[in-house]
Design a protein around this motif. Structure first.
Motif, PDB file in Angstrom:
ATOM      1  N   ARG A  58     -24.556  19.592   5.206  1.00  0.00           N
ATOM      2  CA  ARG A  58     -25.209  20.605   4.369  1.00  0.00           C
ATOM      3  C   ARG A  58     -26.680  20.758   4.745  1.00  0.00           C
ATOM      4  NH1 ARG A  58     -22.128  22.282   0.132  1.00  0.00           N
ATOM      5  NH2 ARG A  58     -20.205  21.088  -0.222  1.00  0.00           N
ATOM      6  N   GLY A 111     -28.707  23.315   0.627  1.00  0.00           N
ATOM      7  CA  GLY A 111     -27.486  22.920  -0.072  1.00  0.00           C
ATOM      8  C   GLY A 111     -26.235  23.592   0.474  1.00  0.00           C
ATOM      9  N   GLN A 112     -26.374  24.659   1.246  1.00  0.00           N
ATOM     10  CA  GLN A 112     -25.192  25.316   1.816  1.00  0.00           C
ATOM     11  C   GLN A 112     -24.586  24.473   2.938  1.00  0.00           C
ATOM     12  OE1 GLN A 112     -26.824  29.349   2.750  1.00  0.00           O
ATOM     13  NE2 GLN A 112     -25.071  30.088   1.550  1.00  0.00           N
ATOM     14  N   VAL A 113     -23.268  24.669   3.129  1.00  0.00           N
ATOM     15  CA  VAL A 113     -22.583  23.996   4.241  1.00  0.00           C
ATOM     16  C   VAL A 113     -23.044  24.627   5.551  1.00  0.00           C
ATOM     17  CG1 VAL A 113     -20.369  23.522   5.325  1.00  0.00           C
ATOM     18  CG2 VAL A 113     -20.602  23.369   2.839  1.00  0.00           C
ATOM     19  N   GLN A 124     -26.647  11.845   5.559  1.00  0.00           N
ATOM     20  CA  GLN A 124     -25.345  12.418   5.232  1.00  0.00           C
ATOM     21  C   GLN A 124     -24.285  11.804   6.136  1.00  0.00           C
ATOM     22  OE1 GLN A 124     -25.240  16.781   4.444  1.00  0.00           O
ATOM     23  NE2 GLN A 124     -27.376  16.791   5.133  1.00  0.00           N
ATOM     24  N   GLU A 172     -18.599  17.799   4.936  1.00  0.00           N
ATOM     25  CA  GLU A 172     -19.368  18.769   5.704  1.00  0.00           C
ATOM     26  C   GLU A 172     -20.858  18.420   5.738  1.00  0.00           C
ATOM     27  OE1 GLU A 172     -17.616  19.634   2.980  1.00  0.00           O
ATOM     28  OE2 GLU A 172     -15.889  20.799   3.678  1.00  0.00           O
TER      29      GLU A 172
END
Length: 284
Positions: free
Chosen positions: A86, A125-127, A51, A84
């Protein structure tokens, strides 16, 4: 007569128009490369995905940094440009924490500072939220001096050695730097606080004989087994002033006997002389 001035004006005007764009392009080409936005490349353990994350980080230097005393560097980060970090598809284990670092250079035995913040339970998958409050990065300096500080890595895991996500800095040379000043340790005990023992008195050359220590030596004379002991086992003494190798005044024959014998011999001689004189008178 007016053609020459008009030509001069046209030439000057043309030069101004040609040069104006060049002058305007100079400010556009020069821009400040120092930034407080850190470019991170984040790698998830056990996964091939990476990422690209951007975090705007502000650091606050301590004003009372001292040698051999723990100090705190303030760290505050916010995501920039909507990039962001994740939670990976594999999720995060229970008890996961965020570890923030600052890189320190220019001071011997001091290379980094570390801060930790608890994370809430998150789904894949959440920030991954950054701490809203300022995180304290702890470290201890072993030497006094001045150091340069810049934002460092960000890791996510259950401990500093058990990392699930590792975010490394990609633009370290362009980051805004901070100056950290470490003062020498104070409050060292004074040497005068420890009592100093008084030196031992040195004997003077004029010290009186009475103050000097005396030593008593006792000598016991034992006769050899080969020699018979005298009657009544007398102890022979050497009087003061006697010869060191002789018996002294208390050994040998008694002096009174010698005097008595001498007196008897003298008296006998005198008596014989008197008798001879009387015989001489009687014959005559």
């Amino acid at each position: 007569m007016r053609i020459r001035p008009m030509l001069s004006a046209v030439v000057v005007g043309g030069l101004v128009l040609l040069c104006s764009p060049a002058r305007a392009a100079v400010p556009e080409a020069r821009w400040d490369t120092v930034t407080d936005i850190v470019d991170y490349e984040c790698t998830t353990s056990g996964a091939a995905e990476k990422q690209e994350v951007k975090v705007k980080i502000e650091l606050t230097m301590p004003t009372d940094a001292t040698v051999d005393r723990q100090m705190s560097i303030g760290w505050h980060g916010t995501y920039a440009d909507g990039s962001e970090l994740r939670v990976p598809a594999t999720g995060l284990p229970s008890g996961t924490k965020l570890y923030a670092y600052a890189a320190i250079s220019g001071l011997s035995q001091l290379s980094s500072a570390t801060g930790v913040e608890e994370l809430a339970t998150l789904s894949p998958g959440q920030v991954l939220p950054l701490p809203a409050a300022t995180v304290s990065l702890k470290t201890t300096a072993r030497n006094a001096g001045t150091a340069t500080v810049r934002p460092g890595a960000i890791n996510v895991g259950t401990s500093p050695s058990e990392r699930v996500i590792e975010c490394e800095v990609r633009n370290a040379g362009a980051l805004k730097t901070y100056t950290l000043t470490v003062a020498p340790a104070g409050g060292q005990p004074s040497h005068s606080a420890t009592p100093t023992p008084s030196p031992e008195p040195t004997p003077s050359a004029t010290t009186s004989a009475s103050s000097l220590p005396t030593h008593t030596v006792t000598v016991t004379l034992t006769k050899s087994p080969e020699e018979p002991r005298e009657k009544n086992d007398e102890v022979f003494k050497t009087p003061r002033g006697g010869a060191a190798t002789g018996g002294g005044g208390e050994t040998g024959p008694d002096g009174r006997v010698i005097v008595l014998i001498g007196s008897v011999v003298t008296l006998a001689a005198a008596t014989g002389l008197l008798l001879r004189r009387r015989r001489g008178f009687s014959k005559g």
